[in-house]
Scaffold this active site. Structure first.
Site, short mmCIF file in Angstrom:
data_model
loop_
_atom_site.label_atom_id
_atom_site.label_comp_id
_atom_site.label_asym_id
_atom_site.label_seq_id
_atom_site.Cartn_x
_atom_site.Cartn_y
_atom_site.Cartn_z
CG HIS A 147 -4.03 3.57 1.48
ND1 HIS A 147 -3.52 3.23 0.32
CD2 HIS A 147 -3.10 4.36 2.39
CE1 HIS A 147 -2.43 4.13 0.46
NE2 HIS A 147 -1.73 4.52 1.65
CG HIS A 148 -4.54 8.12 2.06
ND1 HIS A 148 -4.32 8.70 3.70
CD2 HIS A 148 -3.39 7.47 2.31
CE1 HIS A 148 -3.54 8.02 4.03
NE2 HIS A 148 -2.64 7.46 2.89
CG HIS A 162 1.39 8.02 -0.26
ND1 HIS A 162 1.21 9.29 0.32
CD2 HIS A 162 0.82 6.95 -0.07
CE1 HIS A 162 0.37 8.50 1.23
NE2 HIS A 162 0.42 6.85 1.14
CE LYS A 167 3.06 7.73 3.93
NZ LYS A 167 3.53 7.08 4.60
CG HIS A 172 -0.14 0.23 2.14
ND1 HIS A 172 0.40 -0.37 2.97
CD2 HIS A 172 -0.38 1.78 3.39
CE1 HIS A 172 1.00 0.08 4.67
NE2 HIS A 172 0.37 1.84 4.30
CG ASP A 173 2.27 3.10 2.98
OD1 ASP A 173 1.64 4.32 2.31
OD2 ASP A 173 2.34 3.57 3.79
CG ASP A 184 -2.20 3.10 6.46
OD1 ASP A 184 -1.58 3.46 6.86
OD2 ASP A 184 -2.61 4.68 6.47
#
Length: 409
Positions: free
Chosen positions: A322-323, A298, A273, A269-270, A351
């Site tokens: 996820h945001h 990201h 970043k 998921h990241d 998260d």
């Protein structure tokens, strides 16, 4: 089981690592291109060229920090240069489809005169040294890409490499580089406009493999390890999110292979970043408007990287949403409630929970009951799924243990 294009796996890991460069995101591809061009001058076959292309793309997979990346692209050699080589070796050696590249990655900053490790075959030593050579070529070329002055400085770079023959680089590899780099075409291949075509051409000679769910998870763990190593504040963040996502998914009725895939998506998921400078991620101060805008990139970067792999469409969606919020003002897509998958909602809650439970530069870990209070307030604001918050409330200690690996106490 999943059919997967290994070249796309290589390029995905490479794309993740290239994000660390922030401003220069083509280093791995340029190293790969030059390695192939030198291999052709040496008369090495197509299979070897393909191997060296992959090794060039992956050679810096042990780098997560933008500070370390600055050393890599600004200095010929420095103390500690081999640390990322050992890290990269550790990432690849247990992933069967790419394990054969691990020794090349491990020794790609070792001087030719020091390449005496007993486990290294003579051919692998030459492969590692060629990656080292062209890697250092790109470092010295980097300053000249932006203003299109590379051809004016090619002679200086050729002379620099030649001066290190026999010590840093094998003499016959230096000769192959000098032969290949006599032409303008060698240097022009490194132009950002021409790199995609070369990469596409190499994609035509890639191989497809059927990998197990366990191997897919190993691939995701490689990405998660690269991401989580970026800062000591995010150590094991992706792993914690993946553990908690699996726990929550099971509680929400997800079963079988889909349960494993939720865990895999959470590990991914990241990825995006890696593009965020270390000083932004580790800032103890409130983020500026510009920093927050940078952070919002990201999750879209995660989506763009994952969707390139055939069969990863669903994983890309779950990992990158996820945001998003249930009220439709999340990022990067501003999806309405009805379009946000359950798996995406699960990863979002996991998260938030894991990040709050983990130490951060601006605060210490938040206790489990305070995390639940915060999730309840987000539920009221229509940011997170109420049913998932209810599951967290009913299994708070289990969720905390999954997130951080220890009971809340």
């Amino acid at each position: 089981m999943m059919n997967i294009d290994i070249r796309q796996v290589v390029l995905t890991i490479g794309s993740a690592v290239d994000l660390v460069g922030v401003d220069d995101v083509l280093h791995g591809r340029r190293v790969a291109i030059m390695a192939v061009e030198c291999a052709r001058r040496l008369g090495w076959d197509e299979e070897t060229q393909s191997l060296l292309f992959d090794a060039g793309i992956l050679h810096d997979c042990g780098v997560s920090s933008t500070r370390v990346h600055q050393n890599l692209v600004n200095e010929l050699d420095w103390e500690g240069s081999r640390e990322h080589c050992d890290k990269g070796y550790g990432l690849l050696k247990d992933f069967a489809p790419l394990a054969h590249i691990a020794p090349i990655v491990r020794y790609h900053h070792t001087h030719w005169e020091d390449l005496t490790a007993p486990e290294l075959t003579p051919l692998t030593a030459r492969f590692a040294n060629l990656i080292y050579l062209v890697d250092r070529v790109d470092v010295n070329a980097a300053a000249h890409y932006a203003d299109d002055s590379l051809l004016l400085h090619a002679g200086e770079i050729r002379d620099l490499i030649d001066r290190h023959r026999g010590a840093f680089f094998a003499p016959d590899l230096v000769d192959a580089f000098l032969d290949a780099s006599r032409s303008e075409a060698f240097w022009l291949l490194l132009d950002a406009d021409f790199i995609p075509q070369f990469v596409a051409d190499m994609g035509c000679i890639s191989r497809k493999l059927t990998i197990s769910l366990e191997e897919l998870k190993r691939f995701a763990l490689i990405i998660a390890d690269i991401v989580d190593a970026k800062s000591h504040f995010t150590t094991e963040h992706s792993l914690g999110v993946a553990r908690l996502s699996r726990v929550l998914a099971g509680m929400a009725g997800v079963t079988g292979e889909r349960l494993d895939l939720v865990e895999v998506a959470a590990l991914f998921h990241d990825i995006g970043k890696l593009q965020i400078p270390d000083e932004v991620l580790e800032s103890p101060a409130k983020l500026t408007v510009a920093d927050r805008a940078l952070m919002k990139r990201h999750s879209f970067a995660t989506h763009q990287i994952l969707r390139r792999i055939g069969g990863f469409e669903e994983l890309a969606r779950w990992a990158s949403e996820h945001h998003e919020t249930l009220r439709g003002d999340g990022y990067p897509f501003h999806l309405p409630d009805a379009e946000i998958a359950l798996e995406s909602r699960i990863i979002k809650v996991a998260d938030i929970f894991q990040a709050l439970a983990q130490n951060r530069p601006y605060r210490g870990p938040v206790p489990a009951r305070e995390i639940l209070t915060l999730l309840r307030s987000m539920e009221k604001e229509n940011e997170v799924d109420p049913a998932l918050v209810d599951l967290v409330a009913a299994h708070l200690d289990e969720c905390y243990e999954a997130a951080v690996g220890s009971a809340s106490g």
